[in-house]
Design a protein around this motif. Sequence first.
Motif, PDB file in Angstrom:
ATOM      1  N   GLN A  44     104.178 -45.294  33.079  1.00  0.00           N
ATOM      2  CA  GLN A  44     105.033 -44.432  31.928  1.00  0.00           C
ATOM      3  C   GLN A  44     105.948 -43.676  33.405  1.00  0.00           C
ATOM      4  O   GLN A  44     105.507 -43.950  34.606  1.00  0.00           O
ATOM      5  N   PRO A  45     106.868 -43.362  33.545  1.00  0.00           N
ATOM      6  CA  PRO A  45     107.603 -42.596  34.709  1.00  0.00           C
ATOM      7  C   PRO A  45     107.776 -41.583  35.212  1.00  0.00           C
ATOM      8  O   PRO A  45     106.979 -41.070  34.368  1.00  0.00           O
ATOM      9  N   PRO A  46     107.921 -40.990  36.251  1.00  0.00           N
ATOM     10  CA  PRO A  46     107.211 -40.207  36.786  1.00  0.00           C
ATOM     11  C   PRO A  46     108.096 -38.693  35.831  1.00  0.00           C
ATOM     12  O   PRO A  46     108.925 -38.745  35.159  1.00  0.00           O
ATOM     13  N   GLY A  47     107.171 -37.353  35.704  1.00  0.00           N
ATOM     14  CA  GLY A  47     107.941 -36.998  34.773  1.00  0.00           C
ATOM     15  C   GLY A  47     107.620 -36.523  33.187  1.00  0.00           C
ATOM     16  O   GLY A  47     107.413 -36.295  32.432  1.00  0.00           O
ATOM     17  N   PHE A  48     106.255 -38.065  32.999  1.00  0.00           N
ATOM     18  CA  PHE A  48     106.299 -38.484  31.226  1.00  0.00           C
ATOM     19  C   PHE A  48     104.850 -37.599  31.373  1.00  0.00           C
ATOM     20  O   PHE A  48     104.135 -37.547  32.282  1.00  0.00           O
ATOM     21  N   GLN A  49     105.277 -37.051  29.989  1.00  0.00           N
ATOM     22  CA  GLN A  49     103.893 -35.962  29.522  1.00  0.00           C
ATOM     23  C   GLN A  49     103.840 -36.186  27.947  1.00  0.00           C
ATOM     24  O   GLN A  49     103.948 -36.990  27.302  1.00  0.00           O
ATOM     25  N   THR A  50     102.703 -35.700  27.581  1.00  0.00           N
ATOM     26  CA  THR A  50     102.196 -35.957  26.335  1.00  0.00           C
ATOM     27  C   THR A  50     102.331 -34.523  25.283  1.00  0.00           C
ATOM     28  O   THR A  50     100.640 -33.461  26.067  1.00  0.00           O
ATOM     29  N   LEU A  51     102.441 -34.650  24.704  1.00  0.00           N
ATOM     30  CA  LEU A  51     102.794 -33.225  24.047  1.00  0.00           C
ATOM     31  C   LEU A  51     101.141 -33.584  22.904  1.00  0.00           C
ATOM     32  O   LEU A  51     100.748 -34.834  22.508  1.00  0.00           O
ATOM     33  N   GLU A  52     100.306 -32.430  22.795  1.00  0.00           N
ATOM     34  CA  GLU A  52      99.413 -32.695  22.058  1.00  0.00           C
ATOM     35  C   GLU A  52      99.799 -31.702  20.963  1.00  0.00           C
ATOM     36  O   GLU A  52     100.123 -30.739  21.045  1.00  0.00           O
ATOM     37  N   ILE A  53      98.353 -32.117  19.606  1.00  0.00           N
ATOM     38  CA  ILE A  53      98.892 -31.219  18.692  1.00  0.00           C
ATOM     39  C   ILE A  53      98.836 -29.251  18.980  1.00  0.00           C
ATOM     40  O   ILE A  53      97.966 -29.018  19.293  1.00  0.00           O
ATOM     41  N   GLY A  54      99.774 -28.450  17.948  1.00  0.00           N
ATOM     42  CA  GLY A  54      99.472 -27.377  18.476  1.00  0.00           C
ATOM     43  C   GLY A  54     100.378 -27.268  19.841  1.00  0.00           C
ATOM     44  O   GLY A  54     100.968 -25.621  19.748  1.00  0.00           O
ATOM     45  N   ASP A  55     100.735 -28.069  20.745  1.00  0.00           N
ATOM     46  CA  ASP A  55     102.437 -28.181  21.349  1.00  0.00           C
ATOM     47  C   ASP A  55     103.388 -27.943  21.107  1.00  0.00           C
ATOM     48  O   ASP A  55     103.669 -27.375  20.052  1.00  0.00           O
ATOM     49  N   ALA A  56     104.448 -26.557  22.206  1.00  0.00           N
ATOM     50  CA  ALA A  56     105.676 -26.073  21.414  1.00  0.00           C
ATOM     51  C   ALA A  56     106.248 -27.270  21.768  1.00  0.00           C
ATOM     52  O   ALA A  56     106.423 -28.085  22.656  1.00  0.00           O
ATOM     53  N   ALA A  57     107.318 -27.106  20.581  1.00  0.00           N
ATOM     54  CA  ALA A  57     108.587 -28.612  20.734  1.00  0.00           C
ATOM     55  C   ALA A  57     109.523 -27.897  21.919  1.00  0.00           C
ATOM     56  O   ALA A  57     109.752 -27.392  22.486  1.00  0.00           O
ATOM     57  N   PRO A  58     109.578 -29.256  22.970  1.00  0.00           N
ATOM     58  CA  PRO A  58     110.389 -29.021  24.314  1.00  0.00           C
ATOM     59  C   PRO A  58     111.877 -28.699  23.583  1.00  0.00           C
ATOM     60  O   PRO A  58     112.100 -29.572  22.641  1.00  0.00           O
ATOM     61  N   ASP A  59     112.531 -28.067  24.125  1.00  0.00           N
ATOM     62  CA  ASP A  59     113.864 -27.883  24.377  1.00  0.00           C
ATOM     63  C   ASP A  59     114.666 -29.049  25.130  1.00  0.00           C
ATOM     64  O   ASP A  59     113.986 -29.610  25.973  1.00  0.00           O
ATOM     65  N   PHE A  60     116.180 -29.376  24.182  1.00  0.00           N
ATOM     66  CA  PHE A  60     116.473 -30.381  24.851  1.00  0.00           C
ATOM     67  C   PHE A  60     118.100 -29.689  24.609  1.00  0.00           C
ATOM     68  O   PHE A  60     118.187 -30.028  23.858  1.00  0.00           O
ATOM     69  N   THR A  61     119.018 -30.422  25.103  1.00  0.00           N
ATOM     70  CA  THR A  61     120.986 -30.609  24.740  1.00  0.00           C
ATOM     71  C   THR A  61     120.953 -32.059  25.088  1.00  0.00           C
ATOM     72  O   THR A  61     121.040 -32.661  26.089  1.00  0.00           O
ATOM     73  N   LEU A  62     121.325 -32.501  24.688  1.00  0.00           N
ATOM     74  CA  LEU A  62     122.108 -34.030  24.049  1.00  0.00           C
ATOM     75  C   LEU A  62     123.302 -34.066  23.715  1.00  0.00           C
ATOM     76  O   LEU A  62     123.239 -33.626  22.759  1.00  0.00           O
ATOM     77  N   PRO A  63     123.882 -34.961  24.157  1.00  0.00           N
ATOM     78  CA  PRO A  63     125.063 -35.045  23.661  1.00  0.00           C
ATOM     79  C   PRO A  63     124.934 -36.098  21.796  1.00  0.00           C
ATOM     80  O   PRO A  63     124.003 -37.193  21.974  1.00  0.00           O
ATOM     81  N   GLY A  64     125.427 -36.315  20.541  1.00  0.00           N
ATOM     82  CA  GLY A  64     126.125 -36.524  19.295  1.00  0.00           C
ATOM     83  C   GLY A  64     126.269 -37.404  19.547  1.00  0.00           C
ATOM     84  O   GLY A  64     128.192 -37.220  20.339  1.00  0.00           O
ATOM     85  N   ILE A  65     126.607 -38.285  18.132  1.00  0.00           N
ATOM     86  CA  ILE A  65     127.623 -39.346  17.935  1.00  0.00           C
ATOM     87  C   ILE A  65     128.699 -38.639  17.313  1.00  0.00           C
ATOM     88  O   ILE A  65     129.467 -39.598  17.050  1.00  0.00           O
ATOM     89  N   ASP A  66     128.190 -37.271  16.689  1.00  0.00           N
ATOM     90  CA  ASP A  66     130.112 -36.515  16.086  1.00  0.00           C
ATOM     91  C   ASP A  66     130.640 -35.854  17.421  1.00  0.00           C
ATOM     92  O   ASP A  66     131.614 -35.398  17.214  1.00  0.00           O
ATOM     93  N   GLY A  67     130.540 -35.504  18.799  1.00  0.00           N
ATOM     94  CA  GLY A  67     131.018 -35.431  19.951  1.00  0.00           C
ATOM     95  C   GLY A  67     130.901 -34.258  20.853  1.00  0.00           C
ATOM     96  O   GLY A  67     131.742 -33.855  21.492  1.00  0.00           O
TER      97      GLY A  67
END
Length: 412
Positions: A44-67
């Motif tokens: 696995q690459p640097p920065g990879f982590q494993t979410l466990e049950i009960g963990d909070a959803a990590p935030d993200f900002t990503l481009p979508g195909i809708d522009g």
Amino acid sequence: MAVYWRSVPDRPHRFIPGVPAMIKIGYSALFAMLMAVAVCSADQPPGFQTLEIGDAAPDFTLPGIDGRDWSLDDFSDGKILVVYFTSNHCPVCHAHDPRFMKLVREVEGRGVAVVAINPNSGDGLRPDELGYSKYDDSFEDMKPYAEEHGFTFPYLYDGETQVTAKRYGCLATPHVFVFDQQRKLRYKGRLDNSRYPDPATVESREARDAVLALLEGQPVPVAVTKPFGCSTKWREKIASVEEDQQRWETADVSLAQIDADGLSKLVKNPTDKYRLFNVWSTTCQPCIEEFPGLMQISRRMGLRNFELITISTDLPKNQDRVRAFLSAQRAVLPPRLKPSLEAEGREGNNYLFTDPDIDALIAALDPEWEGPEPHTVLVAPGGDIVFRHTGKMEASELLDTLLKIMSNTYLP
């Protein structure tokens, strides 16, 4: 990290004076475990982590195909959030995406927010990893892929940085994460238990069970399963892709002579491979224009039960010219095919037809062929012709035809 060890029965321990007994007994096991952890981490690459049950959803900002860009807050109205990591190229995704769409339709209007994310870097795939799809994992190919599969939810691209895939611990595509109203993880793993497209092969639907349980205020029956699919294509893999490209650019190109009898034996095809025959010559302009696309397809299908066999009708005295053209076009045999060709006593898949009578070529390859070049024939295992085409054919059209015949998913 906690490291546990146990001694192995019936194996005497060697005690070393001055060393505590626990260290003496567990040293070898501890070393082996640490090595195993190192190997696992290296996958696995640097920065990879494993979410466990009960963990909070990590935030993200990503481009979508809708522009537009999408973030976690854009899905805050949902009672439940389903994050579905998928990709354009993977045969398991091709099998699962229709069943995922069925789940989305089933819970429509019940407060389930859905987002799909492509975690892959297109630069992290070798050409032969695209053999089950007419699409690659680039952002540009995501929109037509989503349209073809009827996606009704945002489809986002994480391939540029892959930060989101690392934060969620995306191991493969497909990989499903289900969060409750407080955006705590309640399920992670596979969509269901079947890698095949036929719904009749599905025996358990863990992701669906998790979503329905949360909607009904019940505990999730099975909170964790192992995802099965195509490994996430990390950008760290780009170096190996470049090495593969270098090997392809420097590989030897073979050319052998063949007569009608030899061709007839190839057409009988007593193998488990589809054989695509292409008849061409260096004096045929449509053939020359078509040839690069054929090379792309041959390389793309390099991990499948498929082989491209080229038959040049140039005069035998022009063999050097044919060989130079094939070399310039990189008409290289995919590495996976070498053992099967060696078993057949063949060195390659490029041939120069030597019989003076072209009718003998037609009779050996395809009696329905009227003679013009280029001519392309797909022969299934066992020798049946399942596709034929006379004249230049665009690579995209030919690839689409091959995928329809050979399937873009795994089959039993």
